[in-house]
Design a protein around this motif. Structure first.
Motif, PDB file in Angstrom:
ATOM      1  N   VAL A 111       0.906  -1.249  -0.009  1.00  0.00           N
ATOM      2  CA  VAL A 111      -0.057  -0.006  -0.142  1.00  0.00           C
ATOM      3  C   VAL A 111       1.272   1.254   0.004  1.00  0.00           C
ATOM      4  CG1 VAL A 111      -1.583   1.390   1.400  1.00  0.00           C
ATOM      5  CG2 VAL A 111      -2.119  -1.083   1.135  1.00  0.00           C
ATOM      6  N   ALA A 112       1.862   1.120   0.669  1.00  0.00           N
ATOM      7  CA  ALA A 112       2.840   2.570   0.813  1.00  0.00           C
ATOM      8  C   ALA A 112       3.463   2.672  -0.454  1.00  0.00           C
ATOM      9  CB  ALA A 112       3.810   2.194   1.842  1.00  0.00           C
ATOM     10  N   GLY A 113       3.751   1.686  -1.123  1.00  0.00           N
ATOM     11  CA  GLY A 113       4.501   1.985  -2.480  1.00  0.00           C
ATOM     12  C   GLY A 113       3.476   2.665  -3.554  1.00  0.00           C
ATOM     13  N   ILE A 114       2.319   1.786  -3.566  1.00  0.00           N
ATOM     14  CA  ILE A 114       1.072   2.370  -4.385  1.00  0.00           C
ATOM     15  C   ILE A 114       0.893   3.614  -4.205  1.00  0.00           C
ATOM     16  CG2 ILE A 114      -1.300   2.036  -5.239  1.00  0.00           C
ATOM     17  CD1 ILE A 114      -0.869  -1.168  -4.571  1.00  0.00           C
ATOM     18  N   ARG A 115       0.629   4.190  -2.909  1.00  0.00           N
ATOM     19  CA  ARG A 115       0.380   5.537  -2.667  1.00  0.00           C
ATOM     20  C   ARG A 115       1.616   6.337  -3.089  1.00  0.00           C
ATOM     21  NH1 ARG A 115      -2.283   4.359   2.849  1.00  0.00           N
ATOM     22  NH2 ARG A 115      -4.333   4.491   2.162  1.00  0.00           N
ATOM     23  N   HIS A 116       2.918   5.954  -3.045  1.00  0.00           N
ATOM     24  CA  HIS A 116       4.058   6.853  -3.558  1.00  0.00           C
ATOM     25  C   HIS A 116       3.707   7.004  -5.104  1.00  0.00           C
ATOM     26  CE1 HIS A 116       8.169   8.017  -4.156  1.00  0.00           C
ATOM     27  NE2 HIS A 116       8.304   7.121  -5.325  1.00  0.00           N
ATOM     28  N   LEU A 117       3.497   5.986  -5.686  1.00  0.00           N
ATOM     29  CA  LEU A 117       3.277   6.138  -7.215  1.00  0.00           C
ATOM     30  C   LEU A 117       1.847   7.001  -7.508  1.00  0.00           C
ATOM     31  CD1 LEU A 117       3.830   2.334  -8.057  1.00  0.00           C
ATOM     32  CD2 LEU A 117       5.417   4.164  -8.707  1.00  0.00           C
ATOM     33  N   GLN A 118       0.910   6.862  -6.713  1.00  0.00           N
ATOM     34  CA  GLN A 118      -0.158   7.819  -6.771  1.00  0.00           C
ATOM     35  C   GLN A 118       0.246   9.276  -6.662  1.00  0.00           C
ATOM     36  OE1 GLN A 118      -2.978   6.408  -3.819  1.00  0.00           O
ATOM     37  NE2 GLN A 118      -3.974   5.393  -5.227  1.00  0.00           N
ATOM     38  N   GLN A 119       1.073   9.593  -5.704  1.00  0.00           N
ATOM     39  CA  GLN A 119       1.618  11.070  -5.597  1.00  0.00           C
ATOM     40  C   GLN A 119       2.365  11.487  -6.868  1.00  0.00           C
ATOM     41  OE1 GLN A 119       3.695  10.756  -2.082  1.00  0.00           O
ATOM     42  NE2 GLN A 119       1.958  10.213  -0.757  1.00  0.00           N
ATOM     43  N   GLN A 120       2.729  10.640  -7.919  1.00  0.00           N
ATOM     44  CA  GLN A 120       3.430  10.747  -8.944  1.00  0.00           C
ATOM     45  C   GLN A 120       2.433  11.602 -10.172  1.00  0.00           C
ATOM     46  OE1 GLN A 120       6.952  11.167  -7.991  1.00  0.00           O
ATOM     47  NE2 GLN A 120       6.099   9.752  -6.358  1.00  0.00           N
ATOM     48  N   GLY A 121       1.137  11.383  -9.846  1.00  0.00           N
ATOM     49  CA  GLY A 121       0.296  11.756 -10.774  1.00  0.00           C
ATOM     50  C   GLY A 121       0.210  10.684 -11.837  1.00  0.00           C
ATOM     51  N   LEU A 122       0.457   9.498 -11.809  1.00  0.00           N
ATOM     52  CA  LEU A 122       0.407   8.421 -12.909  1.00  0.00           C
ATOM     53  C   LEU A 122      -1.294   8.084 -13.104  1.00  0.00           C
ATOM     54  CD1 LEU A 122       3.380   6.629 -11.632  1.00  0.00           C
ATOM     55  CD2 LEU A 122       3.249   8.063 -13.779  1.00  0.00           C
ATOM     56  N   HIS A 123      -1.442   7.665 -14.308  1.00  0.00           N
ATOM     57  CA  HIS A 123      -2.846   7.177 -14.430  1.00  0.00           C
ATOM     58  C   HIS A 123      -2.945   5.899 -13.904  1.00  0.00           C
ATOM     59  CE1 HIS A 123      -1.606   4.636 -17.828  1.00  0.00           C
ATOM     60  NE2 HIS A 123      -2.664   4.265 -17.992  1.00  0.00           N
ATOM     61  N   ALA A 124      -2.275   5.027 -13.924  1.00  0.00           N
ATOM     62  CA  ALA A 124      -2.421   3.708 -13.445  1.00  0.00           C
ATOM     63  C   ALA A 124      -0.988   2.911 -12.866  1.00  0.00           C
ATOM     64  CB  ALA A 124      -2.686   2.814 -14.796  1.00  0.00           C
ATOM     65  N   VAL A 125      -1.190   1.782 -12.129  1.00  0.00           N
ATOM     66  CA  VAL A 125      -0.151   1.035 -11.561  1.00  0.00           C
ATOM     67  C   VAL A 125      -0.368  -0.258 -11.979  1.00  0.00           C
ATOM     68  CG1 VAL A 125       0.632   0.268  -9.381  1.00  0.00           C
ATOM     69  CG2 VAL A 125      -0.197   2.646  -9.534  1.00  0.00           C
ATOM     70  N   MET A 126       0.567  -0.934 -12.266  1.00  0.00           N
ATOM     71  CA  MET A 126       0.668  -2.416 -12.814  1.00  0.00           C
ATOM     72  C   MET A 126       1.429  -3.359 -11.910  1.00  0.00           C
ATOM     73  SD  MET A 126       3.762  -2.993 -14.583  1.00  0.00           S
ATOM     74  CE  MET A 126       3.080  -4.390 -15.653  1.00  0.00           C
ATOM     75  N   LEU A 127       1.623  -4.625 -12.169  1.00  0.00           N
ATOM     76  CA  LEU A 127       2.325  -5.436 -11.646  1.00  0.00           C
ATOM     77  C   LEU A 127       2.419  -6.706 -12.132  1.00  0.00           C
ATOM     78  CD1 LEU A 127       0.696  -7.664  -9.465  1.00  0.00           C
ATOM     79  CD2 LEU A 127       0.242  -5.524  -8.284  1.00  0.00           C
ATOM     80  N   TYR A 128       3.528  -7.346 -11.841  1.00  0.00           N
ATOM     81  CA  TYR A 128       3.644  -8.758 -12.092  1.00  0.00           C
ATOM     82  C   TYR A 128       3.271  -9.879 -11.182  1.00  0.00           C
ATOM     83  CZ  TYR A 128       5.637  -7.273 -16.656  1.00  0.00           C
ATOM     84  OH  TYR A 128       6.025  -6.585 -17.998  1.00  0.00           O
ATOM     85  N   VAL A 129       2.442 -10.907 -11.334  1.00  0.00           N
ATOM     86  CA  VAL A 129       2.617 -12.013 -10.303  1.00  0.00           C
ATOM     87  C   VAL A 129       2.263 -13.313 -10.957  1.00  0.00           C
ATOM     88  CG1 VAL A 129      -0.124 -11.694  -9.986  1.00  0.00           C
ATOM     89  CG2 VAL A 129       1.374 -12.331  -8.226  1.00  0.00           C
ATOM     90  N   ASP A 130       3.073 -14.463 -10.470  1.00  0.00           N
ATOM     91  CA  ASP A 130       2.762 -15.706 -11.037  1.00  0.00           C
ATOM     92  C   ASP A 130       1.217 -15.876 -10.800  1.00  0.00           C
ATOM     93  OD1 ASP A 130       5.019 -17.338 -11.799  1.00  0.00           O
ATOM     94  OD2 ASP A 130       5.711 -16.383  -9.966  1.00  0.00           O
ATOM     95  N   GLY A 131       0.499 -16.658 -11.801  1.00  0.00           N
ATOM     96  CA  GLY A 131      -0.866 -16.856 -12.044  1.00  0.00           C
ATOM     97  C   GLY A 131      -1.174 -17.869 -10.837  1.00  0.00           C
ATOM     98  N   ASP A 132      -0.579 -18.683 -10.386  1.00  0.00           N
ATOM     99  CA  ASP A 132      -0.604 -19.840  -9.229  1.00  0.00           C
ATOM    100  C   ASP A 132      -0.267 -19.301  -7.738  1.00  0.00           C
ATOM    101  OD1 ASP A 132       2.007 -19.748  -9.237  1.00  0.00           O
ATOM    102  OD2 ASP A 132       2.085 -21.942 -10.012  1.00  0.00           O
ATOM    103  N   ASN A 133       0.023 -18.034  -7.853  1.00  0.00           N
ATOM    104  CA  ASN A 133       0.260 -17.440  -6.225  1.00  0.00           C
ATOM    105  C   ASN A 133      -0.931 -16.907  -5.755  1.00  0.00           C
ATOM    106  OD1 ASN A 133       1.251 -16.230  -4.051  1.00  0.00           O
ATOM    107  ND2 ASN A 133       2.801 -15.252  -4.881  1.00  0.00           N
ATOM    108  N   ILE A 134      -1.761 -17.813  -5.683  1.00  0.00           N
ATOM    109  CA  ILE A 134      -3.289 -17.177  -5.126  1.00  0.00           C
ATOM    110  C   ILE A 134      -3.363 -16.320  -3.977  1.00  0.00           C
ATOM    111  CG2 ILE A 134      -5.616 -18.316  -4.477  1.00  0.00           C
ATOM    112  CD1 ILE A 134      -4.856 -19.115  -7.280  1.00  0.00           C
TER     113      ILE A 134
END
Length: 331
Positions: free
Chosen positions: A282-305
């Motif tokens: 959450v802290a990292g996403i908030r940091h990105l939000q403060q940069q005025g970016l339109h979206a945030v993405m990430l990579y995650v293994d599909g089987d990491n439920i």
């Protein structure tokens, strides 16, 4: 086949470091493919290894297919005895490991697709190296890549999901850090070795992240996107690193606007189960939000439920997928 057909074009084959001309050509091809597909055709680690003067423990096998009317020149052309075309039509690269295994990636320029370019490169790879110990990534899992993999006896073995927060202004839950833990930015020249130790421990069973070396870290710190203020470290009262959230901002590319990335979140084994991972996310996403970016993405293994469910609760949804292929059993 006509001489104009890719099946008859010479393939430039290089072992070890690629020359500057080829690196520039690969960069141009990657940009064109990403603009067309919305996905980079080569992984970040591959590009870092290609740019590095010293590949460290990795080996590099590169195959380049140029259109046949090129008038330029380069040291690699003389070494390989192959001509280059006006355009780099396709590029294949194997990043090898000390144990003889490796990962293959293939990129084809949008102007040369559906002409057999990838087949030509993979066929040449089969001749010069073979497929022993070789897996392959398809970024975006294009239908043509799936067909090519099937023709050579490969099947999907891993799905790497790309998830996206539709708007970086999305509301996030308030998640407190564990008692005695605080956040600070990464300090270059001070935190490298301590961070590498925590990263190795946090990702001991991860096939890529856990093997990051000092050279890999230094290469990423040299990239224009690196921002130590967005490399958040969770430390205890003694200053020990307990976890981290390394964020990244992808710059605007053609018609694609800048986008933030949850680059990697890790928690030391002794701090796992304390809620630190969610707080760091959450802290990292908030940091990105403060940069005025339109979206945030990430990579995650599909089987990491558990991770997938956490990201979904935070508002992320699946956006795209990379697929790793490996030889079918018995092949």
């Amino acid at each position: 086949m006509s001489p104009a057909h890719p099946e008859n074009w010479p393939v430039l084959t290089l072992q070890g470091a690629v020359d500057e001309q080829l690196l520039r050509d690969v960069t141009t091809l990657v940009a064109a493919a990403e603009e067309s597909d919305g996905n980079p055709p080569l992984s970040e680690q591959t590009l870092v290894t290609l740019r590095a003067r010293d590949a460290g423990p990795h080996t590099v096998l590169a195959l380049a297919l140029y259109s046949p009317d090129y008038s330029g020149d380069s040291p690699a052309r003389h070494r390989a005895g192959a001509g280059r075309g006006n355009d780099l039509a396709g590029f294949a690269v194997v990043i090898g490991e000390p144990d003889g295994t490796g990962v293959l990636e293939v990129a084809v320029h949008p102007s040369y697709r559906n002409q057999g370019v990838a087949d030509r490169l993979v066929g040449e790879l089969q001749t010069v190296r073979g497929f022993a110990g070789l897996k392959a990534w398809s970024h975006g899992n294009h239908e043509a890549a799936a067909d090519l993999a099937a023709r050579y006896g490969y099947a999907p073995v891993r799905e790497l999901w790309k998830m996206r927060l539709a708007t970086a202004a999305s509301a996030l839950p308030d998640v407190a850090l564990p008692d005695g833990v605080s956040l600070r930015g990464f300090v270059p020249g001070q935190d490298e070795e301590a961070w590498l130790a925590v990263n190795r421990a946090a990702f001991a069973h991860h096939p890529e992240q856990g093997n990051m070396s000092r050279a890999d870290l230094d290469a990423r710190m040299a990239e224009p996107w690196f921002d130590p203020a967005g490399f958040l470290l969770a430390v205890d009262v003694a200053g020990r690193i307990l976890g981290f959230h390394w964020t990244k901002v992808h710059p605007r590319h053609g018609e694609h606007p800048a986008i933030g990335e949850v680059y990697v979140v890790g928690v030391a084994p002794e701090a796992q189960g304390t809620g630190l991972g969610k707080a760091l996310t959450v802290a990292g996403i908030r940091h990105l939000q403060q940069q005025g970016l339109h979206a945030v993405m990430l990579y995650v293994d599909g089987d990491n439920i558990p991770a997938v469910e956490l990201y979904r609760r935070l508002g992320f949804s699946r956006w795209d997928m990379d697929v790793m292929y490996a030889p079918r059993d018995g092949q």
